[in-house]
Scaffold this active site. Structure first.
Site, PDB file in Angstrom:
ATOM      1  N   THR A 375       0.928  -1.117   0.000  1.00  0.00           N
ATOM      2  CA  THR A 375       0.000   0.000   0.000  1.00  0.00           C
ATOM      3  C   THR A 375       0.965   1.162   0.000  1.00  0.00           C
ATOM      4  OG1 THR A 375      -1.780  -1.159   1.153  1.00  0.00           O
ATOM      5  CG2 THR A 375      -1.670   1.185   1.541  1.00  0.00           C
ATOM      6  N   ASP A 417      -9.830  -8.241   1.144  1.00  0.00           N
ATOM      7  CA  ASP A 417     -10.043  -7.548   2.427  1.00  0.00           C
ATOM      8  C   ASP A 417     -11.440  -7.799   2.997  1.00  0.00           C
ATOM      9  OD1 ASP A 417      -7.567  -6.565   2.982  1.00  0.00           O
ATOM     10  OD2 ASP A 417      -7.926  -4.550   2.216  1.00  0.00           O
ATOM     11  N   SER A 446     -10.963  -1.854   5.678  1.00  0.00           N
ATOM     12  CA  SER A 446      -9.555  -1.504   5.478  1.00  0.00           C
ATOM     13  C   SER A 446      -8.875  -1.272   6.824  1.00  0.00           C
ATOM     14  CB  SER A 446      -9.488  -0.221   4.650  1.00  0.00           C
ATOM     15  OG  SER A 446      -8.169   0.253   4.582  1.00  0.00           O
ATOM     16  N   SER A 447      -7.552  -1.314   6.802  1.00  0.00           N
ATOM     17  CA  SER A 447      -6.767  -0.908   7.977  1.00  0.00           C
ATOM     18  C   SER A 447      -6.071   0.429   7.740  1.00  0.00           C
ATOM     19  CB  SER A 447      -5.690  -1.954   8.281  1.00  0.00           C
ATOM     20  OG  SER A 447      -6.275  -3.185   8.573  1.00  0.00           O
TER      21      SER A 447
HETATM   22  N1  GLY Z   1      -5.612  -3.376   1.593  1.00  0.00           N
HETATM   23  C1  GLY Z   1      -5.110  -3.039   2.861  1.00  0.00           C
HETATM   24  C2  GLY Z   1      -6.094  -2.292   3.673  1.00  0.00           C
HETATM   25  O1  GLY Z   1      -6.918  -1.598   3.122  1.00  0.00           O
HETATM   26  O2  GLY Z   1      -6.088  -2.388   4.863  1.00  0.00           O
END
Ligand code: GLY
Length: 564
Positions: A375, A417, A446-447
């Site tokens: 990311t 996710d 998401s994180s």
């Molecule tokens: N794809 C990583 C997140 O959105 O947490």
């Protein structure tokens, strides 16, 4: 990588000095210092694009848009137009906003689409190939941000990315090795091979992205409809037909980014502004900081067992909440107020024991895939003091590994996710349930934790990171490093990171940073400790007491701070 570990060892040495050793402590490492404006991103060319936009009179949102498009070219493992993300904005007058341009499940997606008839989850389908992709949100997000906040003409913000794609640019060692690595998979997942990406890439080689340049020109000239309609939409839908994917014209035309109220809370003397669901980041960071707030962390050893134990126990509880309660608020009633209630947070820590690990419930152990956490995050402050934090992603490195034939960009694998089945971990080992079940047009949890901090009503810090499940804990620890452990922005970014996410019930630590004695001490408290590669790539900016800006760029990547 070797260079990075030597660097980590140096950092650990610096921070492990006892008070009596202070006279020989090396000088404090500070980041780039600037008077007025700063861009910190994952790639020097993207940071340069952002700073040029600021110098041309653009504001922080203009710069963010230009950096987002530039990263899609120079850092294609995570920078994207085929993915999504979140933007948190704080204007100089103190008003705040946040934009959710997260991908959405296609209309044809179903709750059990990754399960076989007997209920077994076929994990590969949500991780690689055409079925793994959600409907991309980035282009709509950038257009929405520009409509709401942009100052410079749209075309000027997309053009630098076109220039990079069309004229070519020189690969860094990390980008070259990343491309070599993905080359192995491209043949397996592409219906039309992206010839321009193939090769034994080396540092110093020049790479061109002609098809991506053409796609970016359509976006430059037509905005939203240059991606969600017309030739690019045709190419996406044709790609889906060839690879049996789900994204349709209806999906593309109906996708919309959403302005949301950010999560806001106080930690010590600081006000924190972060991303609300469908990211779990803001809620999680609020819970984490408030769980540790009553402890005198600043008096403790930053890498001592006492500190690691407390942070781990808070992280364990927060990720357990995440697994059950967090999801897309447009589809599931996410109990944000209850999760952030101070009495609730205090209750969650009632069974905390200062010298014993609390066992995580053995529901299903997840497995961490450290190489896959791609990311990217960038932090920007402009000359007026407006601040923007953007975290954006294809999910894992190069997303689904599918490059849209003729359009030159990678599609995300964000469908992973979602919770493919309650209790079955995704690629980050994260578990979910009803709140994060798949449904058409729903956003996957998401994180990502783009975050802005204020002190006394003034901008104090802009921070965020990539890292999948580790995003939340990396942002948490970076904030603690500055506020409680009095580090410079750069020290806070450099500092070794540890991570616990409830399941698997293990403390993950960057390799070589905890001594054997400390690991034994943690084991004796009931913790399992596992070493792994680097965690996160934090890019952050801090406002210093004299009003100058300190940019902290993560040495774990090509990350670069540029200011003026
Ligand atoms: N794809 C990583 C997140 O959105 O947490």
């Amino acid at each position: 990588m070797q260079k990075f570990f030597s660097f980590l060892i140096l950092i650990v040495t610096v921070f492990s000095c006892s008070p009596t050793e202070e006279s020989s402590t090396p000088p404090v490492r500070t980041g780039v210092i600037a008077d007025s404006a700063m861009v910190v991103s994952a790639h020097p060319l993207a940071s340069e694009v952002g700073i040029q936009v600021l110098k041309s009179g653009g504001n922080a949102v203009d710069a963010a848009i230009a950096v987002q498009f530039a990263l899609a070219v120079v850092h294609p493992a995570a920078g994207n137009i085929g993915g999504g993300g979140f933007m948190v904005i704080r204007e100089t007058d103190g008003s705040v906003n946040s934009l959710d341009f997260r991908e959405a499940a296609p209309l044809a997606a179903t709750r059990t689409m990754y399960q076989e008839a007997d209920g077994n989850v076929i994990t590969d389908l949500s991780r690689r190939g055409h079925l793994a992709s959600g409907v991309p949100g980035t282009v709509d997000g950038m257009v929405s941000a520009h409509i709401e906040y942009g100052k410079l003409p749209w075309q000027e913000l997309v053009q630098p990315a076109i220039n990079l794609a069309e004229n070519g640019f020189i690969l860094t060692e990390k980008e070259a090795s990343s491309l070599r690595y993905v080359n192995e998979d491209l043949e397996d997942f592409n219906t039309i091979l992206p010839e321009n990406l193939l090769g034994e890439w080396q540092e110093g080689d020049t790479i061109f992205h002609p098809e991506l340049a053409a796609s970016l020109k359509l976006i430059r000239d037509l905005g939203r409809s240059g991606f969600y309609e017309g030739p690019t939409a045709d190419l996406i839908v044709e790609e889906m037909a060839r690879g049996k994917g789900l994204i349709s014209y209806d999906d593309l035309i109906s996708y919309r980014s959403v302005w949301r109220q950010p999560v806001r809370f106080t930690y010590r003397d600081y006000q924190v502004i972060s991303m609300a669901p469908p990211s779990s980041g803001g809620v999680a960071i609020a819970q984490l900081l408030q769980m540790v707030e009553s402890y005198p962390l600043g008096e403790w050893d930053r890498l001592g067992a006492e500190t690691i134990h407390l942070l781990t126990e808070a992280e364990r509880r927060v990720y357990a909440d995440r697994a059950v309660h967090l999801g897309d608020p447009d589809f599931y009633l996410v109990p944000v107020r209850e999760l952030l209630d101070s009495a609730y947070i205090a209750r969650r820590m009632e069974n905390f024991s200062p010298d014993r690990a609390t066992s995580s419930d053995a529901i299903q152990a997840g497995k961490i895939y450290p190489e896959s956490e791609q990311t990217t995050h960038f932090s920007i402050v402009d000359q007026q003091g407006n601040a923007v934090a953007v975290t954006t992603t294809l999910n894992s490195s190069y997303g689904s590994h599918v490059v849209v034939g003729g359009a030159g960009f990678f599609l995300n694998n964000e469908m992973d996710d979602f919770s493919a089945k309650p209790g079955v971990p995704n690629m980050f080992g994260l578990i979910g349930g009803e709140a994060n079940a798949i449904a058409p047009m729903k956003r996957m949890l998401s994180s990502m934790t783009p975050t802005i901090l204020e002190k006394d009503g003034q901008l104090f810090m802009v921070v965020g990171t990539p890292g999948g499940a580790t995003i939340i804990t990396s942002v948490f620890q970076t904030i603690l490093n500055v506020i409680d452990f009095n580090m410079t922005m750069q020290q806070a970014v450099d500092f070794p990171r540890i991570h616990h996410q409830w399941q698997p019930d293990t403390i993950f630590t960057e390799r070589g940073v905890l001594s054997a004695g400390l690991i034994r001490q943690l084991n004796n408290m009931g913790h399992l400790v596992d070493e792994r590669g680097s965690i996160g790539r934090v890019d952050a900016i801090r406002v210093l007491e004299n009003g100058k800006l300190e940019g902290g760029a993560d040495p774990r990547g090509d990350d670069t701070a540029i200011g003026y």
